[in-house]
Write an enzyme that holds these catalytic residues in place. Structure first.
Site, PDB file in Angstrom:
ATOM      1  N   LYS A   1      10.206  11.689 -12.344  1.00 39.77           N
ATOM      2  CA  LYS A   1      10.042  10.268 -12.656  1.00 39.77           C
ATOM      3  C   LYS A   1      10.080  10.111 -14.176  1.00 39.77           C
ATOM      4  CE  LYS A   1       6.781   6.494 -11.510  1.00 39.77           C
ATOM      5  NZ  LYS A   1       5.514   6.161 -10.797  1.00 39.77           N
TER       6      LYS A   1
ATOM      7  N   SER B   1       6.057   2.429  -7.281  1.00 43.68           N
ATOM      8  CA  SER B   1       6.919   2.458  -8.437  1.00 43.68           C
ATOM      9  C   SER B   1       7.807   3.697  -8.531  1.00 43.68           C
ATOM     10  CB  SER B   1       6.074   2.366  -9.712  1.00 43.68           C
ATOM     11  OG  SER B   1       5.253   3.509  -9.846  1.00 43.68           O
TER      12      SER B   1
ATOM     13  N   SER C   1       2.149   4.405  -5.329  1.00 44.58           N
ATOM     14  CA  SER C   1       3.505   4.596  -5.864  1.00 44.58           C
ATOM     15  C   SER C   1       4.223   5.863  -5.462  1.00 44.58           C
ATOM     16  CB  SER C   1       3.474   4.533  -7.381  1.00 44.58           C
ATOM     17  OG  SER C   1       3.473   3.202  -7.775  1.00 44.58           O
TER      18      SER C   1
HETATM   19  N1  GLN Z   1       2.256  -1.256  -6.628  1.00 48.66           N
HETATM   20  C1  GLN Z   1       1.045  -0.934  -7.306  1.00 48.66           C
HETATM   21  C2  GLN Z   1       1.072  -1.579  -8.677  1.00 48.66           C
HETATM   22  O1  GLN Z   1       1.994  -2.263  -8.930  1.00 48.66           O
HETATM   23  C3  GLN Z   1       0.907   0.537  -7.431  1.00 48.66           C
HETATM   24  C4  GLN Z   1       1.787   1.091  -8.457  1.00 48.66           C
HETATM   25  C5  GLN Z   1       1.553   2.543  -8.670  1.00 48.66           C
HETATM   26  O2  GLN Z   1       0.960   3.212  -7.846  1.00 48.66           O
HETATM   27  N2  GLN Z   1       1.935   2.990  -9.865  1.00 48.66           N
HETATM   28  O3  GLN Z   1       0.215  -1.418  -9.469  1.00 48.66           O
END
Ligand code: GLN
Length: 488
Positions: free
Chosen positions: A78, A153, A177
């Site tokens: 990532k 994400s 995410s």
């Molecule tokens: N969708 C959640 C957020 O927008 C989790 C994102 C993540 O785990 N980085 O914060």
């Protein structure tokens, strides 16, 4: 079977026996990325030259007999991990020109083991999002249906594994995410317990919530990846100094006699029928495997999303204060004065969702509101964590859906942040509680979209959820299915 379709454990054997070389394998993946990245957009940066140099070095090590399981295996990261000499954007315009000067601890560990890094993967900007639509590099498309999101994400991390553009990848999980994109892309993803894996060199969003974890083609690959990156790191004050078990050694021990809890608050009306059907079938499979299924309650579940969006945004507003155009990243300094430079840099560098969160978080932390919002959220968080600890007095692990629906359409939720936030309703509580969770394929919807099952373990009980996941994976035939891409 194509080389690019195989798992770490399969490829490691072929590399060790000399049947294939890492250079051949790396070339096969680079070619696959070239053929498919335009469709999926999972890579932000591809580094063929560095990868081939690393592959040649791995081949030398394998020939000398000093290889490990990951030696010569092509992986991808990532774009949130600092990786020396490589562009590291975190999906943001503000880091468009940032070349990392050092390796995150997890990256250094993978390199020491001889893994080959193919490139950096697309993600929601600063890991804020559930659909990968908040990326300066454009959206990632779901390999099972390119009109749909891959989840976020770590959308690039999951889509790359599903598209066979890397054997396995690393992501981060702040509120789901790793697990939610793994679920939407039909692969396995693991969010370790808070403190299990070093976060030194990982670009921070909400520091009290996130962990680094693997996305892989099967449970065994996730066990290998976790074992390779976990462990205490003096450079990360939140990493915990407890020994890393041999996850692979106990993975096949079975789950006979284990108690699995179904939190009643997670089996709600809004659940998509296909998801419900797949989870019900999974529960039956677990019974057949010898587990005992009991209902439990996590009474504060309703408050989790609100609590998360106070804590996560507050931490984001503080962590993202460093992007001011002074020391690194993009600077916009046309016009007057230092404050003006900060304003222009941040206005041009951050996307809408990141700005929204900085504003929400700054508000929650401001004097006069701190007690009512941030402090209150911290207290609710303690209650949510206690819910899990109480449930684990009765059961060994919990089984839930990962997401309320399969992957949604690109564009479907972009104008409705609240709807987007609700897609993490089953994953967020695990981060608030600081424990571990895993997502694995357990069904396919009528439209041909993968559905995931979440297993939640006690703190530092990754071995137990890997065991339960392995048992399910090997008793059912949901694993090893591949989407067909335009290039196939
Ligand atoms: N969708 C959640 C957020 O927008 C989790 C994102 C993540 O785990 N980085 O914060």
């Amino acid at each position: 079977m194509q080389l690019t379709d195989q798992t770490i454990h399969q490829l490691a054997q072929r590399l060790a026996s000399g049947e294939i070389t890492s250079v051949e394998l790396t070339e096969a993946f680079l070619q696959r990325i070239e053929m498919t990245n335009q469709e999926i957009n999972s890579y932000i940066s591809i580094c063929p030259d560095e990868a081939l140099v690393d592959a040649a070095a791995a081949d030398k090590r394998l020939a000398e007999g000093t290889g490990e399981l990951l030696t010569g295996i092509p992986l991808a990261l990532k774009d949130i991990f600092n990786s020396e000499g490589l562009r590291t954007t975190c999906g943001s315009k503000i880091l468009d020109n940032y070349i990392a000067p050092y390796d995150a601890t997890v990256v250094a560990k993978l390199k020491q083991r001889g893994a080959v890094i193919l490139g950096k993967l697309n993600m929601d900007e600063f890991a804020m999002g559930s659909s990968n639509e908040n990326s300066a590099a454009g959206p990632v498309r779901n390999p099972w249906d390119n009109g749909r999101v891959p989840g976020g994400s770590s959308g690039g991390s999951a889509a790359a594994v599903a598209s066979r553009q890397a054997v396995a990848t690393l992501g981060t999980d702040t509120g789901g995410s790793i697990r939610q994109p793994a679920s939407h892309c039909g692969v396995v993803g693991l969010k370790p317990t808070y403190g299990r894996v070093s976060r030194y060199g990982v670009i921070a969003y909400a520091s009290s919530l996130y962990q680094v974890g693997p996305v892989g083609r099967d449970v065994e690959d996730c066990a290998i990846m976790l074992g390779s990156v976990a462990g205490y790191d003096p450079a990360d004050s939140t990493s915990v100094n407890t020994p890393v078990p041999d996850y692979r050694a106990t993975m096949k021990d079975g789950i006979t006699g284990k108690k699995i809890g179904l939190p009643k608050e997670y089996f709600i009306d809004g659940l998509d029928p296909a998801v419900k059907h797949a989870i019900d079938a999974a529960i039956e499979s677990y019974k057949a495997l010898g587990a005992e299924i009991v209902e439990v309650s996590l009474p504060h579940t309703d408050y989790a999303v609100a609590c998360y969006y106070l804590i996560a945004t507050a931490e984001a507003s503080s962590n993202l204060a460093r992007y001011d155009g002074v020391r690194f990243g993009v600077r916009k300094d046309e016009g007057e004065g230092l404050i003006g430079m900060y304003q222009r840099t941040r206005a041009a560098g951050f996307g809408d969702e990141v700005k929204r969160r900085i504003m929400l978080g700054t508000y929650a932390l401001s004097s006069g509101y701190y007690d009512a919002y941030y402090l209150k959220a911290q207290k609710v968080r303690t209650l949510i964590r206690q819910d899990f600890l109480d449930a684990f007095e009765q059961v060994d692990l919990l089984l839930t859906p990962v997401a309320p629906t399969p992957a949604f359409k690109i564009g479907e939720k972009v104008d409705d942040p609240l709807q987007m936030y609700l897609s993490d309703i089953f994953t967020i509580p695990v981060n608030l509680a600081g424990t571990c969770g895993l997502s694995l394929p357990c069904g396919i919807s009528r439209e041909g979209l993968p559905i995931g099952l979440q297993l939640i373990g006690k703190p530092f009980a990754e071995s137990e959820i890997l065991q339960a996941a392995w048992a399910f994976e090997n008793a059912t035939d949901w694993n090893g299915r591949f989407p067909e891409l335009a290039a196939d």
